[in-house]
Design a protein around this motif. Sequence first.
Motif, short mmCIF file in Angstrom:
data_model
loop_
_atom_site.label_atom_id
_atom_site.label_comp_id
_atom_site.label_asym_id
_atom_site.label_seq_id
_atom_site.Cartn_x
_atom_site.Cartn_y
_atom_site.Cartn_z
N THR A 10 0.88 -1.16 0.00
CA THR A 10 0.00 0.00 0.00
C THR A 10 0.91 1.21 0.00
O THR A 10 1.70 1.40 0.94
CB THR A 10 -0.90 0.01 1.25
OG1 THR A 10 -1.72 -1.16 1.22
CG2 THR A 10 -1.76 1.26 1.31
N PRO A 13 1.41 5.36 2.87
CA PRO A 13 0.70 4.98 4.10
C PRO A 13 0.46 6.19 4.99
O PRO A 13 1.15 7.22 4.88
CB PRO A 13 1.66 4.00 4.76
CG PRO A 13 3.01 4.45 4.30
CD PRO A 13 2.80 4.94 2.89
N MET A 29 -7.11 6.13 11.96
CA MET A 29 -7.43 4.71 11.78
C MET A 29 -8.91 4.52 11.52
O MET A 29 -9.31 3.77 10.61
CB MET A 29 -6.99 3.90 13.01
CG MET A 29 -5.50 3.77 13.15
SD MET A 29 -5.11 2.82 14.65
CE MET A 29 -3.41 3.30 14.90
N GLU A 32 -9.89 6.16 7.99
CA GLU A 32 -9.31 5.49 6.83
C GLU A 32 -9.59 3.99 6.81
O GLU A 32 -9.22 3.32 5.84
CB GLU A 32 -7.79 5.73 6.78
CG GLU A 32 -7.41 7.19 6.65
CD GLU A 32 -7.85 7.82 5.35
OE1 GLU A 32 -7.79 7.12 4.30
OE2 GLU A 32 -8.25 9.00 5.36
N ILE A 34 -8.19 1.67 8.75
CA ILE A 34 -6.92 0.97 8.85
C ILE A 34 -6.61 0.65 10.31
O ILE A 34 -7.27 1.16 11.21
CB ILE A 34 -5.77 1.81 8.24
CG1 ILE A 34 -5.66 3.18 8.92
CG2 ILE A 34 -5.97 1.95 6.74
CD1 ILE A 34 -4.50 4.04 8.44
#
Length: 140
Positions: A10, A13, A29, A32, A34
């Motif tokens: 990815t 980042p 987090m 997004e 993630i």
Amino acid sequence: MPSRVSDVMTAAPQSLPLDATLYEAARIMRDEGIGDVLVTYAGRLCGLVTDRDIVIRAVAESRDTSLTPLGDVCTAELTTVHPEDDTDTVARLMSEHAVRRLPVVDAEHHPVGIVCIGDLALANGDSGPLPEISKAPPNN
């Protein structure tokens, strides 16, 4: 022939400076979808903080997430790879260090990507549930 890290990582980042707060990382987090944020100092990678780090090293210790800097809870001893490394190297390093993700850095140690175990499963066309789970959108 093994794929290169640059083919499966990815790119770009999410990252935050060492003095950013856990609250800021948690919001990124969430927004997004993630589970990790790279931690930098002067643009160079110096750590990694995961959603689990925030829970185990901060919330469970009653730390104030709006005041606690990432530097207090991030993992600083990182294994990294370069974009030109092959995915076999990534898999070996993940196994040796019992980690699920590796930051990808350039020659100056600036973060340029991140590669996770799901990326490897997708790249290798593995059968089983991992590639399907890795393709699924985040469960917010």
